[in-house]
Design an enzyme around this catalytic site. Structure first.
Site, PDB file in Angstrom:
ATOM      1  CB  VAL A 157       6.065   5.968   6.819  1.00  0.00           C
ATOM      2  CG1 VAL A 157       4.923   5.128   7.355  1.00  0.00           C
ATOM      3  CG2 VAL A 157       5.998   6.102   5.295  1.00  0.00           C
ATOM      4  CG  ASN A 204       2.006  -3.139   4.472  1.00  0.00           C
ATOM      5  OD1 ASN A 204       2.218  -3.970   3.589  1.00  0.00           O
ATOM      6  ND2 ASN A 204       0.906  -2.394   4.474  1.00  0.00           N
ATOM      7  CE1 TYR A 211       6.360  -1.270  -4.861  1.00  0.00           C
ATOM      8  CE2 TYR A 211       7.434  -2.908  -6.250  1.00  0.00           C
ATOM      9  CZ  TYR A 211       6.575  -2.595  -5.209  1.00  0.00           C
ATOM     10  OH  TYR A 211       5.954  -3.606  -4.516  1.00  0.00           O
ATOM     11  CG  ASP A 242      -2.895   3.896   6.157  1.00  0.00           C
ATOM     12  OD1 ASP A 242      -2.773   4.858   5.359  1.00  0.00           O
ATOM     13  OD2 ASP A 242      -2.944   2.717   5.785  1.00  0.00           O
ATOM     14  CB  THR A 278      -2.639  -5.417  -7.947  1.00  0.00           C
ATOM     15  OG1 THR A 278      -3.511  -6.121  -7.035  1.00  0.00           O
ATOM     16  CG2 THR A 278      -1.242  -5.336  -7.349  1.00  0.00           C
ATOM     17  CE  LYS A 326       8.178  -2.104  -1.854  1.00  0.00           C
ATOM     18  NZ  LYS A 326       7.672  -2.055  -0.464  1.00  0.00           N
TER      19      LYS A 326
END
Length: 249
Positions: free
Chosen positions: A67, A93, A158, A43, A196, A162
């Protein structure tokens, strides 16, 4: 946070989990260590990532990882191999979201989402496949979203990323299968997490789905564990949806 007894379902395996300082990634790291894996907690959130490793002990290693950087990925794999041995599991992830209508979405904001969510997955798979080939086995789990199966307004980058992860998973599964490496995607619905926590829209999404609640990160981690274990040994190139029935409507 759920406490687990060690069951050994992934005993002796070395797994890199990105975005593992919190949320789904941290839940995956905890579950995998409880089941016998050695986990690289990767991370950019250094302090939070180190806290997860301190909790997990010698079976975990923190690596600061961007990443979107190929060299950073190569360094992460090198560290994993030096300390734990060949990498036989990867959980891609790490992810970001940017909310804006298309006409107000800047190119730089769009590209940032694509770079993390899509390019990051590509670089991760590229970085670990050599280690998995040498080990003769491996399982890669790419965290997509129900936004990779259906679409939502105001999060174009997004959704694009995805959907891309879903297709990339299938292409990689075809390439890697002959080497004993499986690749699957997980598609969560609304998960209770930092991403969220302040989103009224996310909370409202669950009102009319069959299971009228948000998922807990541990529930997604359980699915990831299944896909990394031999229990899913004949599954590759597939989507695994955990959305409380949202996409059944």
């Amino acid at each position: 946070m759920t406490t687990y007894e060690t069951g050994g379902r992934v005993a002796g395996r070395t797994v890199i989990v990105t975005g593992a300082a919190r949320g789904i990634g941290a839940a995956c790291a905890r579950r995998l260590v409880a089941e016998g894996a050695r986990v690289v907690v990767a991370d950019l959130l250094v302090e939070e990532g180190k806290q997860v490793v301190a909790e997990l002990g010698d079976a975990a290693l923190f690596v600061e990882l961007d990443v979107t950087s190929e060299s950073a990925w190569q360094d992460a794999v090198r560290q994993a191999e030096e300390i734990f041995g060949p990498v036989t599991g990867l959980v891609n992830n790490a992810g970001v979201v940017h909310v804006d209508p298309i006409e107000e979405l800047s190119e730089s904001d769009y590209r940032k989402v694509i770079d993390v969510n899509q390019v990051g997955v590509f670089l991760g798979m590229k970085a670990v496949i050599g280690s998995m080939k040498r080990a003769g086995t491996g399982s890669i789990v790419n965290i997509s979203s129900i936004g990779g199966i259906i679409a939502f307004p105001r999060i174009l980058g997004y959704v694009a990323s995805k959907w891309a992860v879903r297709g990339m998973t299938k292409a990689a599964a075809q390439e890697f299968g002959p080497h004993g490496v499986r690749v699957n995607s997980v598609h969560p619905g609304v998960v209770s997490s930092e991403m969220t926590a302040d989103s009224d829209r996310s909370h409202g999404m669950v009102d009319h789905q069959p299971l009228g609640r948000e998922a807990d990160a541990d529930e997604i981690a359980a699915l990831v564990l299944f896909l990394l274990s031999d229990e899913s040994s004949f599954s590759t190139g597939s989507e695994f949806v955990a959305d409380g029935g949202y996409t059944t409507a």
